[in-house]
Design an enzyme around this catalytic site. Structure first.
Site, PDB file in Angstrom:
ATOM      1  N   HIS A  83       0.846  -1.197   0.000  1.00  0.00           N
ATOM      2  CA  HIS A  83       0.000   0.000   0.000  1.00  0.00           C
ATOM      3  C   HIS A  83       0.877   1.241   0.000  1.00  0.00           C
ATOM      4  O   HIS A  83       0.695   2.152  -0.813  1.00  0.00           O
ATOM      5  CB  HIS A  83      -0.923  -0.017   1.223  1.00  0.00           C
ATOM      6  N   ASP A 112       7.341  23.053 -25.018  1.00  0.00           N
ATOM      7  CA  ASP A 112       7.253  21.673 -24.519  1.00  0.00           C
ATOM      8  C   ASP A 112       8.291  21.536 -23.415  1.00  0.00           C
ATOM      9  O   ASP A 112       8.965  22.506 -23.059  1.00  0.00           O
ATOM     10  CB  ASP A 112       7.521  20.655 -25.643  1.00  0.00           C
ATOM     11  N   TRP A 148       7.315  -0.253   4.131  1.00  0.00           N
ATOM     12  CA  TRP A 148       7.874   0.439   2.964  1.00  0.00           C
ATOM     13  C   TRP A 148       9.301   0.912   3.243  1.00  0.00           C
ATOM     14  O   TRP A 148      10.054   1.189   2.335  1.00  0.00           O
ATOM     15  CB  TRP A 148       6.995   1.630   2.565  1.00  0.00           C
ATOM     16  N   SER A 175      13.165   6.608 -13.272  1.00  0.00           N
ATOM     17  CA  SER A 175      12.077   7.408 -13.842  1.00  0.00           C
ATOM     18  C   SER A 175      11.993   8.776 -13.166  1.00  0.00           C
ATOM     19  O   SER A 175      11.897   9.812 -13.832  1.00  0.00           O
ATOM     20  CB  SER A 175      10.760   6.646 -13.690  1.00  0.00           C
ATOM     21  N   SER A 176      12.059   8.785 -11.828  1.00  0.00           N
ATOM     22  CA  SER A 176      11.958  10.061 -11.112  1.00  0.00           C
ATOM     23  C   SER A 176      13.132  10.967 -11.424  1.00  0.00           C
ATOM     24  O   SER A 176      12.970  12.175 -11.565  1.00  0.00           O
ATOM     25  CB  SER A 176      11.961   9.860  -9.604  1.00  0.00           C
ATOM     26  N   HIS A 259      13.198  11.367   4.538  1.00  0.00           N
ATOM     27  CA  HIS A 259      12.581  12.625   4.950  1.00  0.00           C
ATOM     28  C   HIS A 259      12.458  13.616   3.799  1.00  0.00           C
ATOM     29  O   HIS A 259      11.377  14.158   3.575  1.00  0.00           O
ATOM     30  CB  HIS A 259      13.210  13.248   6.193  1.00  0.00           C
ATOM     31  N   GLU A 261      12.042  12.838   0.891  1.00  0.00           N
ATOM     32  CA  GLU A 261      10.977  12.243   0.085  1.00  0.00           C
ATOM     33  C   GLU A 261       9.592  12.738   0.519  1.00  0.00           C
ATOM     34  O   GLU A 261       8.742  13.013  -0.319  1.00  0.00           O
ATOM     35  CB  GLU A 261      11.055  10.712   0.187  1.00  0.00           C
ATOM     36  N   TYR A 263       8.888  15.543   1.721  1.00  0.00           N
ATOM     37  CA  TYR A 263       8.737  16.912   1.213  1.00  0.00           C
ATOM     38  C   TYR A 263       8.596  16.932  -0.296  1.00  0.00           C
ATOM     39  O   TYR A 263       7.963  17.836  -0.856  1.00  0.00           O
ATOM     40  CB  TYR A 263       9.867  17.802   1.724  1.00  0.00           C
ATOM     41  N   SER A 274      -0.980  27.457  -3.554  1.00  0.00           N
ATOM     42  CA  SER A 274      -0.629  28.863  -3.728  1.00  0.00           C
ATOM     43  C   SER A 274      -1.119  29.416  -5.064  1.00  0.00           C
ATOM     44  O   SER A 274      -1.176  30.632  -5.240  1.00  0.00           O
ATOM     45  CB  SER A 274       0.889  29.050  -3.654  1.00  0.00           C
ATOM     46  N   HIS A 308      15.000  12.139  13.052  1.00  0.00           N
ATOM     47  CA  HIS A 308      13.797  12.186  13.896  1.00  0.00           C
ATOM     48  C   HIS A 308      12.938  10.934  13.687  1.00  0.00           C
ATOM     49  O   HIS A 308      11.997  10.714  14.429  1.00  0.00           O
ATOM     50  CB  HIS A 308      12.986  13.475  13.706  1.00  0.00           C
ATOM     51  N   HIS A 309      13.270  10.136  12.676  1.00  0.00           N
ATOM     52  CA  HIS A 309      12.586   8.852  12.504  1.00  0.00           C
ATOM     53  C   HIS A 309      13.260   7.756  13.318  1.00  0.00           C
ATOM     54  O   HIS A 309      12.826   6.608  13.280  1.00  0.00           O
ATOM     55  CB  HIS A 309      12.589   8.454  11.024  1.00  0.00           C
ATOM     56  N   THR A 334       7.190  26.557   7.436  1.00  0.00           N
ATOM     57  CA  THR A 334       5.861  26.010   7.180  1.00  0.00           C
ATOM     58  C   THR A 334       4.795  26.964   7.713  1.00  0.00           C
ATOM     59  O   THR A 334       3.773  27.206   7.056  1.00  0.00           O
ATOM     60  CB  THR A 334       5.707  24.619   7.832  1.00  0.00           C
ATOM     61  N   LYS A 337       4.179  29.823   5.422  1.00  0.00           N
ATOM     62  CA  LYS A 337       3.286  29.481   4.316  1.00  0.00           C
ATOM     63  C   LYS A 337       1.821  29.551   4.745  1.00  0.00           C
ATOM     64  O   LYS A 337       0.994  30.159   4.062  1.00  0.00           O
ATOM     65  CB  LYS A 337       3.615  28.088   3.787  1.00  0.00           C
ATOM     66  N   ARG A 456       1.765   0.199  15.175  1.00  0.00           N
ATOM     67  CA  ARG A 456       1.414   0.172  13.759  1.00  0.00           C
ATOM     68  C   ARG A 456       1.794  -1.174  13.171  1.00  0.00           C
ATOM     69  O   ARG A 456       2.531  -1.946  13.792  1.00  0.00           O
ATOM     70  CB  ARG A 456       2.116   1.327  13.022  1.00  0.00           C
TER      71      ARG A 456
HETATM   72  C1  HEM Z   1       5.905  20.382  10.663  1.00  0.00           C
HETATM   73  C2  HEM Z   1       6.379  19.465   9.920  1.00  0.00           C
HETATM   74  C3  HEM Z   1       6.657  18.019  10.319  1.00  0.00           C
HETATM   75  C4  HEM Z   1       7.230  17.517  11.432  1.00  0.00           C
HETATM   76  C5  HEM Z   1       7.757  18.314  12.607  1.00  0.00           C
HETATM   77  C6  HEM Z   1       7.263  16.079  11.295  1.00  0.00           C
HETATM   78  C7  HEM Z   1       7.798  15.201  12.210  1.00  0.00           C
HETATM   79  C8  HEM Z   1       7.800  13.833  12.093  1.00  0.00           C
HETATM   80  C9  HEM Z   1       8.426  12.904  13.002  1.00  0.00           C
HETATM   81  C10 HEM Z   1       9.205  13.311  14.242  1.00  0.00           C
HETATM   82  C11 HEM Z   1       8.203  11.647  12.552  1.00  0.00           C
HETATM   83  C12 HEM Z   1       8.707  10.334  13.152  1.00  0.00           C
HETATM   84  C13 HEM Z   1       7.762   9.770  14.120  1.00  0.00           C
HETATM   85  C14 HEM Z   1       8.156   8.398  14.554  1.00  0.00           C
HETATM   86  O1  HEM Z   1       8.360   7.492  13.715  1.00  0.00           O
HETATM   87  O2  HEM Z   1       8.240   8.188  15.779  1.00  0.00           O
HETATM   88  C15 HEM Z   1       7.425  11.758  11.351  1.00  0.00           C
HETATM   89  C16 HEM Z   1       6.992  10.696  10.594  1.00  0.00           C
HETATM   90  C17 HEM Z   1       6.480  10.823   9.328  1.00  0.00           C
HETATM   91  N1  HEM Z   1       6.169  11.994   8.680  1.00  0.00           N
HETATM   92 FE1  HEM Z   1       6.342  13.865   9.448  1.00  0.00          FE
HETATM   93  N2  HEM Z   1       6.678  15.742  10.118  1.00  0.00           N
HETATM   94  C18 HEM Z   1       6.301  16.904   9.495  1.00  0.00           C
HETATM   95  C19 HEM Z   1       5.715  17.006   8.277  1.00  0.00           C
HETATM   96  C20 HEM Z   1       5.498  15.958   7.414  1.00  0.00           C
HETATM   97  C21 HEM Z   1       5.075  16.076   6.049  1.00  0.00           C
HETATM   98  C22 HEM Z   1       4.798  17.391   5.345  1.00  0.00           C
HETATM   99  C23 HEM Z   1       4.997  14.841   5.558  1.00  0.00           C
HETATM  100  C24 HEM Z   1       4.580  14.364   4.185  1.00  0.00           C
HETATM  101  C25 HEM Z   1       3.918  14.995   3.340  1.00  0.00           C
HETATM  102  C26 HEM Z   1       5.346  13.916   6.601  1.00  0.00           C
HETATM  103  C27 HEM Z   1       5.353  12.554   6.459  1.00  0.00           C
HETATM  104  C28 HEM Z   1       5.754  11.685   7.414  1.00  0.00           C
HETATM  105  C29 HEM Z   1       5.767  10.260   7.252  1.00  0.00           C
HETATM  106  C30 HEM Z   1       5.377   9.488   5.979  1.00  0.00           C
HETATM  107  C31 HEM Z   1       6.210   9.708   8.440  1.00  0.00           C
HETATM  108  C32 HEM Z   1       6.289   8.241   8.812  1.00  0.00           C
HETATM  109  C33 HEM Z   1       7.334   7.491   8.131  1.00  0.00           C
HETATM  110  C34 HEM Z   1       7.307   6.062   8.561  1.00  0.00           C
HETATM  111  O3  HEM Z   1       7.792   5.753   9.659  1.00  0.00           O
HETATM  112  O4  HEM Z   1       6.786   5.228   7.807  1.00  0.00           O
HETATM  113  N3  HEM Z   1       5.640  14.634   7.719  1.00  0.00           N
HETATM  114  N4  HEM Z   1       7.188  13.098  11.101  1.00  0.00           N
HETATM  115 CU   LIG Z   2      10.740  13.040   8.589  1.00  0.00          CU
END
Ligand code: HEM
Ligand SMILES: [Cu+2]
Lengths: 543, 42
Positions: A83, A112, A148, A175-176, A259, A261, A263, A274, A308-309, A334, A337, A456
Site C-alpha cells: 500500500h 514543450d 515500505w 524514472s523520477s 525525509h 521524500e 517533502y 498557492s 527524527h525517525h 511552514t 506558508k 502500527r
Molecule cells: C511540521 C512538519 C513536520 C514535522 C515536525 C514532522 C515530524 C515527524 C516525526 C518526528 C516523525 C517520526 C515519528 C516516529 O516514527 O516516531 C514523522 C513521521 C512521518 N512523517 Fe512527518 N513531520 C512533518 C511534516 C510531514 C510532512 C509534510 C509529511 C509528508 C507529506 C510527513 C510525512 C511523514 C511520514 C510518511 C512519516 C512516517 C514514516 C514512517 O515511519 O513510515 N511529515 N514526522
Molecule cells: Cu521526517
C-alpha cells in the site's frame, strides 16, 4: 524533437494548426508531447490510487474488529508494505510529475519540456516497474512484507521475490531522476523571454526545488536497496551485524532519502494551493517572495532532520537534541506558508468552487498533521509515540488531506483547461464534503489509538482498541467509496459535459496558462508569449 | 540571432542537454558515493 515540429510562423493563437497523431500507438506509446505525457502520468496515477486504495480497504477490513478474520498475518504485512510503496511511488509522485508535464511548459511560456524523448521514457518505465512490483504478490515467497522502509534484518528474511522489489525500486528511481532532470532543464532553459525566475508561478518554483531534492535523494535510495540486494543474494554484510555490518546504518541511509521524500510529495502541493487560493480570493498571493524562500528553506532543512525517525535507536544525547531542534525549525517556514495563505484570503472576495474547497481543506487539515509532527519531534515523548498509530495518524493527515487533497484541488482547477469542459460543480462539492468528513473519521481516531499504545503494522490488537478501530474503518470505507465520485466527475467532464470552458475558466485566474484556449492547442507557445503584468500569475511586480 | 529562430532553439536545446548531463552525473555520483561509503565503511 520539437525543433522539427516548430515552424517559424506564428501559430500560438491557432488551435487547428497541428493535431495529435491519429494512431493510438503513435499518439500514446511514442508520444513526446508534454500534454499527452502529462495525461498518461495522471491516468496511471489514478489507477495506482485505486490499486493502493484497495489494499488499504483490506487493511481496514482486517482491523475492523479485534482478532484475525480475513487475511493471513503475513499477507496483511504485504498489504501495508505494498500500500505504502504504491501510494508513494506509484500514485502521489507520478501525479505530481503529470501536473508538472501539463503545467510547467504552459506556465513559463515554453513549447514543450526540454527533453521530450526522455520524457516519454520516464513515463513508460513506470508501468513496467509497477507490474513487476505487483507481480511479487503472486510469487511463492510473496510480496515485500517488512514495511515500505524495508528495514533489515526483517526485509532480508523474505524470499527470492525481493530481487524484483529492488529492481522495481531502481526503475522508479530512474524514472523520477529523469523526470526531475527534465523539469530542471526546462525551467532553466525554456522560459519565455521576460519570464524571470521571480515571476514564475509558485507551482513552477515548488517543482524546481522538488526536482533538486529528487536528484539528491533518489540515488541514495538506489544505493540503499542495492546494498540490501547484495546482502540478500551475494553474501555481503553491509547491514548484517554478524558479518561486521550495521543494521542501523540502513536506517540512516533510508531516512536521509526518506525525509526529503516526504517533502517531495508535499512541496508541489504547496505550489498548487498557492495558485488556487489567490484565484478564488481574487487577490494576489500574499508574500510571493517569502513563499519562494520558505520553500527553499524547507528543502534545505529537510536534509538535516532525518534521524527524527530514529529517536529510539539509541543515539547520543547531542544527536537526539540536534535532530529535535532541526525538526522543529521546519515549523517556521511552514508557518510562514500557512500565514501567507490565510493572509491571501483575508478580506478577499472569496467564492467556494470545488478547487477552493479542497485548497482550504488542505490548509486546515495539513496543519493538523504539521502539529502532530511537532509533537513527534519532541524526542523525549517520541519514545512513546514511535511506531504507534499516532505516527500513522500524523503522516496520513499530511499526505491524504494534505498531498492528495492538493492533487484533487489541482485536478478540479485545471480540468476545464485540460478538457475544454466544465465539470459538475454539484458533484465536485459532494465529493469534497464526503471526502472531508470521512477522512477525519478515518484518521482522527488513530491519534487516540496511538496515544493509548496501539502499535502500527499489526493485523490484530487487544480489545481496548476495538471502538476507535471500528470508527476508523467505517471512515475508511466511506472515504474509499467516495473516490468513485471523483472518477465519475472526471469521466463525465471528459466525455459527457456539454458546458464549454472559457480560456480564463475562473474569474480570478491569472497566469500564462489561462491565456491559451481551453483545451489548449496540441502545441502551445511555439512563439513565446509576451510577459507583462497581465500575463504573470502573481509575482509581486505584477500588481 | 532572432528569438525562436532555428539557431536560437538549437542553442537552448543544447544548453538543456548539457544541464541534463550535468544533473545525471551528479545523481550517478551520489549513488556511487553512498555505495562506496558502505563498501569502505568496514
Ligand atoms: C511540521 C512538519 C513536520 C514535522 C515536525 C514532522 C515530524 C515527524 C516525526 C518526528 C516523525 C517520526 C515519528 C516516529 O516514527 O516516531 C514523522 C513521521 C512521518 N512523517 Fe512527518 N513531520 C512533518 C511534516 C510531514 C510532512 C509534510 C509529511 C509528508 C507529506 C510527513 C510525512 C511523514 C511520514 C510518511 C512519516 C512516517 C514514516 C514512517 O515511519 O513510515 N511529515 N514526522
Ligand atoms: Cu521526517
Amino acid at each position: 524533437m520539437s525543433i522539427e515540429t516548430t515552424h517559424s510562423h506564428d501559430e500560438s493563437h491557432d488551435d487547428h494548426h497541428d493535431h495529435a497523431p491519429s494512431g493510438f500507438l503513435d499518439r500514446w506509446l511514442f508520444t513526446t508531447n508534454h500534454k499527452d505525457i502529462g495525461t498518461l502520468y495522471l491516468v496511471f496515477s489514478l489507477l495506482m490510487f485505486f490499486i493502493g486504495g484497495s489494499m488499504a480497504m483490506i487493511i481496514r477490513a482486517e482491523l475492523f474488529m479485534p482478532g484475525l478474520q480475513l487475511v493471513e498475518p503475513d499477507f496483511f504485512n504485504q498489504m501495508t508494505t505494498m500500500h505504502a510503496l504504491i501510494m508513494v511511488f506509484g500514485a502521489v509522485m507520478p501525479a505530481w510529475v503529470g501536473f508538472a508535464n501539463w503545467m510547467i511548459p504552459m506556465m513559463i511560456g515554453a513549447p514543450d519540456m526540454a527533453l521530450p524523448r526522455m520524457n516519454n521514457w520516464s513515463f513508460w518505465i513506470l508501468p513496467f516497474a509497477f507490474t513487476m512490483l505487483l507481480s511479487t504478490l503472486f510469487m511463492d515467497s510473496g510480496g515485500p512484507a517488512a514495511g515500505w522502509t524495508l528495514y533489515p534484518p526483517l526485509s532480508l528474511q523474505g524470499g527470492q521475490s525481493f530481487a524484483f522489489v529492488v529492481f522495481a525500486v531502481h526503475m522508479m528511481g530512474i524514472s523520477s531522476i529523469m523526470g526531475s532532470i527534465n523539469v530542471i532543464a526546462t525551467i532553466l532553459n525554456m522560459r519565455a523571454p521576460g519570464m524571470t525566475l521571480l515571476k514564475m508561478p509558485l507551482f513552477v518554483w515548488t517543482w524546481l526545488i522538488t526536482a533538486f531534492l529528487l536528484i539528491a535523494v533518489m540515488p541514495v535510495l538506489a544505493g540503499a536497496v542495492t546494498m540490501l540486494l547484495t546482502d540478500h543474494f551475494f553474501g555481503t554484510s553491509f547491514f548484517n551485524a554478524a558479518g561486521g555490518g550495521d543494521p542501523v546504518m540502513f536506517q540512516h541511509i533510508f531516512w536521509f532519502f526518506g525525509h526529503p521524500e516526504v517533502y517531495i510529495m508535499i512541496l508541489p502541493a504547496f505550489g498548487v494551493v498557492s495558485e488556487i487560493i489567490p484565484t478564488f480570493a481574487r487577490k494576489p498571493l500574499f508574500g510571493y517572495t517569502a513563499m519562494v524562500y520558505a520553500t527553499a528553506s524547507i528543502a534545505f532543512l529537510s536534509f538535516i532532520v532525518w534521524a527524527h525517525h530514529m529517536f529510539t535507536v539509541g543515539m547520543p544525547l547531542t544527536g537526539e537534541l540536534f535532530f529535535m531542534y532541526a525538526t522543529m525549525l521546519i515549523a517556521v517556514p511552514t508557518g510562514v506558508k500557512v500565514f501567507n495563505w490565510v493572509s491571501t484570503m483575508w478580506r478577499g472576495s472569496m467564492t467556494f468552487e470545488t478547487p477552493m474547497l479542497f485548497a482550504i481543506g488542505f490548509v486546515v487539515l495539513f496543519t493538523i498533521g504539521g502539529l502532530s509532527g511537532l509533537m513527534l519531534a519532541i524526542a523525549a515523548v517520541d519514545l512513546q509515540y514511535h511506531d504507534t498509530y499516532f505516527v500513522v495518524a500524523h503522516f496520513h493527515y499530511v499526505l491524504v488531506p494534505g498531498a492528495v487533497f492538493a492533487l484533487m484541488a489541482g485536478t478540479y482547477y485545471w480540468l476545464p483547461k485540460w478538457t475544454g469542459h466544465m465539470y459538475s460543480e454539484k458533484w465536485g462539492k459532494i465529493h469534497f464534503w464526503v471526502s472531508t468528513i470521512s477522512v477525519n473519521i478515518l484518521f482522527f481516531p488513530q491519534h487516540y489509538l496511538g496515544l493509548a499504545g496501539m502499535p502500527r503494522r499489526i493485523p490484530d490488537y487487544s480489545t481496548q482498541f476495538a471502538d476507535f478501530n471500528m470508527i476508523s474503518s467505517i471512515g475508511g470505507f466511506i472515504f474509499g467509496a467516495s473516490q468513485l465520485i471523483f472518477v465519475g466527475v472526471i469521466v463525465h467532464c471528459v466525455y459527457k459535459s456539454r458546458k464549454a470552458a472559457t480560456a480564463q475558466v475562473w474569474e480570478g485566474a491569472r497566469g500564462l496558462e489561462w491565456t491559451l484556449s481551453s483545451p489548449p492547442p496540441y502545441h502551445s507557445f511555439n512563439t513565446p508569449p509576451p510577459i507583462n503584468a497581465s500575463t504573470v500569475a502573481h509575482a509581486d511586480e505584477a500588481h | 540571432m532572432s528569438l525562436n529562430s532555428r539557431e536560437d532553439l538549437a542553442n537552448r536545446r543544447s544548453r538543456a542537454v548539457k544541464t541534463a548531463w550535468l544533473l545525471g552525473l551528479i545523481a550517478a555520483g551520489i549513488f556511487v558515493a553512498f555505495v562506496l561509503s558502505g563498501v569502505l565503511g568496514h
